[in-house]
Enzyme design. Structure first.
Site, PDB file in Angstrom:
ATOM      1  N   ASP A 177       7.690   2.894   6.851  1.00 49.49           N
ATOM      2  CA  ASP A 177       6.269   2.853   6.468  1.00 49.49           C
ATOM      3  C   ASP A 177       5.536   4.104   6.940  1.00 49.49           C
ATOM      4  O   ASP A 177       5.892   4.685   7.961  1.00 49.49           O
ATOM      5  CB  ASP A 177       5.625   1.583   7.061  1.00 49.49           C
ATOM      6  CG  ASP A 177       4.311   1.253   6.379  1.00 49.49           C
ATOM      7  OD1 ASP A 177       4.091   1.689   5.232  1.00 49.49           O
ATOM      8  OD2 ASP A 177       3.492   0.552   7.002  1.00 49.49           O
ATOM      9  N   HIS A 206       6.195  10.161  -0.124  1.00 47.59           N
ATOM     10  CA  HIS A 206       7.418   9.444  -0.521  1.00 47.59           C
ATOM     11  C   HIS A 206       8.574  10.437  -0.684  1.00 47.59           C
ATOM     12  O   HIS A 206       9.697  10.179  -0.272  1.00 47.59           O
ATOM     13  CB  HIS A 206       7.202   8.679  -1.833  1.00 47.59           C
ATOM     14  CG  HIS A 206       6.158   7.601  -1.748  1.00 47.59           C
ATOM     15  ND1 HIS A 206       6.076   6.743  -0.676  1.00 47.59           N
ATOM     16  CD2 HIS A 206       5.153   7.239  -2.596  1.00 47.59           C
ATOM     17  CE1 HIS A 206       5.063   5.899  -0.864  1.00 47.59           C
ATOM     18  NE2 HIS A 206       4.485   6.183  -2.016  1.00 47.59           N
ATOM     19  N   LEU A 208      29.873   3.866   6.885  1.00 43.10           N
ATOM     20  CA  LEU A 208      28.596   3.151   7.023  1.00 43.10           C
ATOM     21  C   LEU A 208      28.297   2.293   5.792  1.00 43.10           C
ATOM     22  O   LEU A 208      28.450   2.750   4.661  1.00 43.10           O
ATOM     23  CB  LEU A 208      27.464   4.178   7.211  1.00 43.10           C
ATOM     24  CG  LEU A 208      26.043   3.607   7.259  1.00 43.10           C
ATOM     25  CD1 LEU A 208      25.800   2.845   8.559  1.00 43.10           C
ATOM     26  CD2 LEU A 208      25.007   4.727   7.106  1.00 43.10           C
TER      27      LEU A 208
HETATM   28  C1  IPE Z   1       6.363  -2.427   3.632  1.00 42.60           C
HETATM   29  O1  IPE Z   1       5.353  -1.502   3.679  1.00 42.60           O
HETATM   30  C2  IPE Z   1       7.257  -2.157   2.467  1.00 42.60           C
HETATM   31  C3  IPE Z   1       8.098  -0.960   2.569  1.00 42.60           C
HETATM   32  C4  IPE Z   1       8.171  -0.154   3.587  1.00 42.60           C
HETATM   33  C5  IPE Z   1       8.940  -0.716   1.431  1.00 42.60           C
HETATM   34  P1  IPE Z   1       3.931  -1.781   3.027  1.00 42.60           P
HETATM   35  O2  IPE Z   1       3.108  -0.558   3.253  1.00 42.60           O
HETATM   36  O3  IPE Z   1       4.072  -2.226   1.620  1.00 42.60           O
HETATM   37  O4  IPE Z   1       3.395  -2.998   3.899  1.00 42.60           O
HETATM   38  P2  IPE Z   1       1.921  -3.580   4.031  1.00 42.60           P
HETATM   39  O5  IPE Z   1       1.379  -3.738   2.645  1.00 42.60           O
HETATM   40  O6  IPE Z   1       1.125  -2.577   4.803  1.00 42.60           O
HETATM   41  O7  IPE Z   1       2.099  -4.860   4.770  1.00 42.60           O
HETATM   42  C1  IPE Z   2       6.074   3.164   2.760  1.00 45.17           C
HETATM   43  O1  IPE Z   2       4.988   4.017   2.921  1.00 45.17           O
HETATM   44  C2  IPE Z   2       6.779   3.354   1.447  1.00 45.17           C
HETATM   45  C3  IPE Z   2       6.577   2.255   0.486  1.00 45.17           C
HETATM   46  C4  IPE Z   2       5.968   1.138   0.748  1.00 45.17           C
HETATM   47  C5  IPE Z   2       7.131   2.451  -0.822  1.00 45.17           C
HETATM   48  P1  IPE Z   2       3.559   3.630   2.385  1.00 45.17           P
HETATM   49  O2  IPE Z   2       3.428   4.134   0.980  1.00 45.17           O
HETATM   50  O3  IPE Z   2       3.272   2.183   2.551  1.00 45.17           O
HETATM   51  O4  IPE Z   2       2.623   4.485   3.312  1.00 45.17           O
HETATM   52  P2  IPE Z   2       1.246   4.032   3.987  1.00 45.17           P
HETATM   53  O5  IPE Z   2       1.552   2.800   4.786  1.00 45.17           O
HETATM   54  O6  IPE Z   2       0.272   3.772   2.901  1.00 45.17           O
HETATM   55  O7  IPE Z   2       0.886   5.194   4.839  1.00 45.17           O
HETATM   56 MG    MG Z   3       2.500   1.098   4.073  1.00 48.82          MG
END
Ligand code: IPE
Ligand code: IPE
Ligand code: MG
Length: 253
Positions: free
Chosen positions: A22, A39, A133
């Site tokens: 995240d 990303h 792995l």
């Molecule tokens: C969790 O992150 C999903 C992934 C890392 C793929 P999110 O950014 O979607 O989670 P929330 O919405 O903050 O809970």
């Molecule tokens: C995690 O990073 C990747 C996905 C959920 C696909 P985020 O896109 O949720 O990044 P933040 O949490 O908004 O910074």
């Molecule tokens: Mg996120």
């Protein structure tokens, strides 16, 4: 905490590490770039994590790439994530194969495009017999979906007459969950500073050690990963027993 990767005993290391990757969006926004830039940068952190797990001899690494709730994001972001996923699958799978990595995509793939599903199938096929792995990438994955999907499979067996409802127990259900063939995650890491599970593995992390770091996913490197593992190694896992029982058990091994 420091981890000496040369001397650490294999026994102390987690067999299975799961990561909620995240913070990509915030990483990009902090640089005045669009979220998708984060990303794309996040792919480098994936590569480094795979390399580090291979170096340590960890059996399984499970990465949360796209949740069943992430479809709620702006269409542009979802489309770019799908394109990136397709691109990474096309570009990285040969390299993973060369490094003896077995790749498994977990999640409900029915919502993906035909081209993405084809790429997933050929990646599975190419790497199926690799012995290094085990890399699981969770895409359109939800912990609740996983439980419901397992329950559905058991219900089908009951309907067919191959299973009696009274024989359903935790073991039967566990056999139908994603990654049933692997050790359960020992360590769950979440980057990005939030302290929640966000519908990632629910069943499988019943006894995982949880580790949360403020590091945003694109900044996650070997040093941060090593810190998480060092913290895991220092913990006492009791599985319901007393600390004394665990010490006795460890003394016997
Ligand atoms: C969790 O992150 C999903 C992934 C890392 C793929 P999110 O950014 O979607 O989670 P929330 O919405 O903050 O809970
Ligand atoms: C995690 O990073 C990747 C996905 C959920 C696909 P985020 O896109 O949720 O990044 P933040 O949490 O908004 O910074
Ligand atoms: Mg996120």
């Amino acid at each position: 905490m420091v981890l000496d990767t040369d001397t650490i005993s294999q026994q102390c290391l987690p067999k299975h590490v799961a990561i909620i990757m995240d913070g990509n969006g915030r990483w990009a926004q902090a640089r005045n770039r669009p979220r998708v830039f984060g990303h794309k940068k996040g792919v480098d952190a994936v590569r480094q994590s795979v390399q580090f797990c291979t170096k340590l001899g960890i059996e399984s690494l499970t990465l949360f790439a796209f949740s069943s709730e992430n479809w709620r994001r702006p269409e542009d972001e979802v489309n770019t994530l799908m394109e990136l996923f397709l691109f990474v699958l096309s570009k990285e799978v040969k390299k993973l194969h060369k490094n003896n990595v077995k790749l498994t995509i977990i999640g409900d793939l029915s919502r993906f495009s035909d081209s993405l599903r084809d790429k997933v199938d050929s990646a599975h096929e190419l790497t199926a017999n690799n012995t290094g792995l085990q890399l699981n990438v969770a895409a359109n994955y939800g912990g609740r979906w996983d439980v419901a999907n397992a329950a559905k499979q058991l219900a089908e067996q009951v309907a067919e007459g191959t299973l009696r409802a009274e024989d359903i127990n935790e073991e039967r259900l566990a056999e139908k969950m994603c990654m049933a063939d692997q050790a359960q995650p020992d360590l769950l890491i979440r980057t990005g500073g939030d302290v929640r599970i966000s519908n990632f593995l629910l069943w499988q992390i019943a006894y995982a050690e949880l580790y949360f770091t403020d590091t945003l996913w694109p900044d996650f490197d070997e040093a941060v990963f090593a810190e998480a593992i060092a913290c895991y190694v220092a913990r006492e896992r009791r599985f319901g027993c007393t600390g004394e029982q665990i010490k006795q058990l460890l003394a016997q091994t």
